[in-house]
Write a protein that holds these residues in place. Structure first.
Motif: not given
Ligand SMILES: Cc1ncc(COP(=O)(O)O)c(C=O)c1O
Length: 369
Positions: A91, A96, A120, A159, A163, A195, A220
């Motif tokens: 994930g 990260l 982050y 990003n 988000n 995304y 992801s």
């Molecule tokens: C901006 C962003 N990065 C990374 C992720 C990580 O998602 P995952 O760990 O499920 O791959 C999310 C999950 O909400 C996210 O919003």
């Protein structure tokens, strides 16, 4: 460490649900839809593979990395060496934070947008005893950061599609970010592309690696395959950065479960060039309809809604202080996330995650009205 953003919200929701209330949760970005059948069938089949019970490797299965490289070439037009430029992650969140482990020493500055996905600033900067160097994302700048604020940082995160704001990057911004990465070899630039596939209408999100090879990019499967619980994704980019990530990860994990890696590979293999498989087209259609409805409904309620062709998040300004709005929504059994939960610069905004059926979203709008 502060509590993870959603821990507190989850407590409140559990209390309400225990009291018998019908709570409509537009808080966390956890898809309500099922993963495509093909994805779950693939997982079931690969669970019986004779080698599926063994440890994988922290870099990921070699065959799976080849499929990722083919996907990347078809989808983004970028060639990757599967042996050195790809690492499978458990994930994006794990990927990260492991990147942070790989690069951030105590006292190092980490350039983090605000508002932003909290990992982050907390999962990287704070957990590694680094310092958060904030890059505000302001509405008047299209929620794109001023990269001058990243000077001197050891790592920089961006990003887009974003988000929590839903913003997408402009061509000019991609070029500026690429210039930054090319001229700041001391800074590890990471583009988080969670995304990449959640876009609507004519908009197609590019990869940052189309603009520079001096960076890493995190992908992801969570959102686009409705598979948050599967915990699978991959990181791609500059070979020495990927090598550092693998080195850090090999002290922490023993690779994602092989069956889940192979289900990911089968999902990605459904792409024909840049064309997604029909399951992904269908998922996009559903989220796109929800988004169009929610943007319109919130505008009709008088909110300053940020329109976007991407993500299942709607970001809206409700005034100088969003907490009274969030509390009142909660009093009516609707959960929305306060913008400041994503960083101080999110104050005055709310985020709605469209992870409920259209009917439930409509009911939530009625309650908000
Ligand atoms: C901006 C962003 N990065 C990374 C992720 C990580 O998602 P995952 O760990 O499920 O791959 C999310 C999950 O909400 C996210 O919003």
């Amino acid at each position: 460490m502060p509590e993870y953003l959603f821990a507190d919200l989850e407590k409140k929701i559990a209390e309400k649900t225990a009291a018998g209330r019908d709570v409509i949760n537009l808080g966390i970005g956890d898809p309500d839809l099922m993963p495509p059948d093909t994805f779950t069938k693939s997982l079931q089949e690969h669970a019986a593979d004779p080698d599926a019970h063994f440890y994988s490797s922290s870099r990921g299965d070699a065959g799976v990395r080849k499929v990722i490289a083919r996907y990347f070439k078809g989808r983004f037009g970028v060639e990757l060496d599967p042996d050195s430029q790809i690492c499978v992650v458990l994930g994006g969140k794990e990927g990260l934070s492991s990147l942070g482990r790989a690069f951030v020493n105590p006292g190092d500055a980490v350039a983090c947008p605000s508002p932003a996905y909290p990992v982050y600033a907390q999962g990287v900067a704070t957990l590694c005893d680094g310092k958060v160097q904030t890059m505000p994302l302001l509405q008047e700048n299209g929620f794109l950061p001023d990269l001058n604020l990243a000077e001197g940082s050891k790592m920089l995160f961006c990003n887009y599609p974003n988000n929590p704001t839903g913003a997408i990057a402009t061509e000019l911004f991609w070029q500026k970010l690429a210039d930054f990465a090319d001229t700041h070899q001391e800074t590890v630039v990471c583009h988080d592309h969670a995304y990449s596939e959640m876009t609507f209408g004519d908009y197609v999100a590019p990869s940052f690696l189309q603009y520079t090879r001096n960076a890493v990019e995190m992908h992801s499967l969570s959102k686009v395959f409705n598979a948050t619980g599967f915990r699978i994704g991959f990181c791609v980019g500059r070979a020495d950065m990927i090598a550092a990530l693998v080195k850090a990860k090999s002290q922490i994990d023993s690779g994602a479960p092989l069956m889940i890696q192979r289900a990911m590979a089968d999902g990605l293999a459904g792409y024909r060039g840049a064309e997604p498989p029909k399951e992904v087209v269908e998922i996009r259609k559903i989220y796109g309809e929800r988004r169009a409805y929610a943007e319109r409904a919130l505008r009709e309620l008088g909110l300053d809604v940020i329109e976007s062709p991407a993500t299942f998040y709607v970001w809206a300004r409700v005034g100088d202080d969003e907490l009274p709005f969030v509390q009142k929504a909660l009093d009516h059994d609707v959960v929305v996330t306060p913008g400041r939960g994503f960083g101080r610069e999110g104050t005055g905004y709310i985020r709605l995650a469209l992870t409920q059926s259209l009917e439930r979203i409509k009911a939530a709008m009625g309650r908000l009205d």
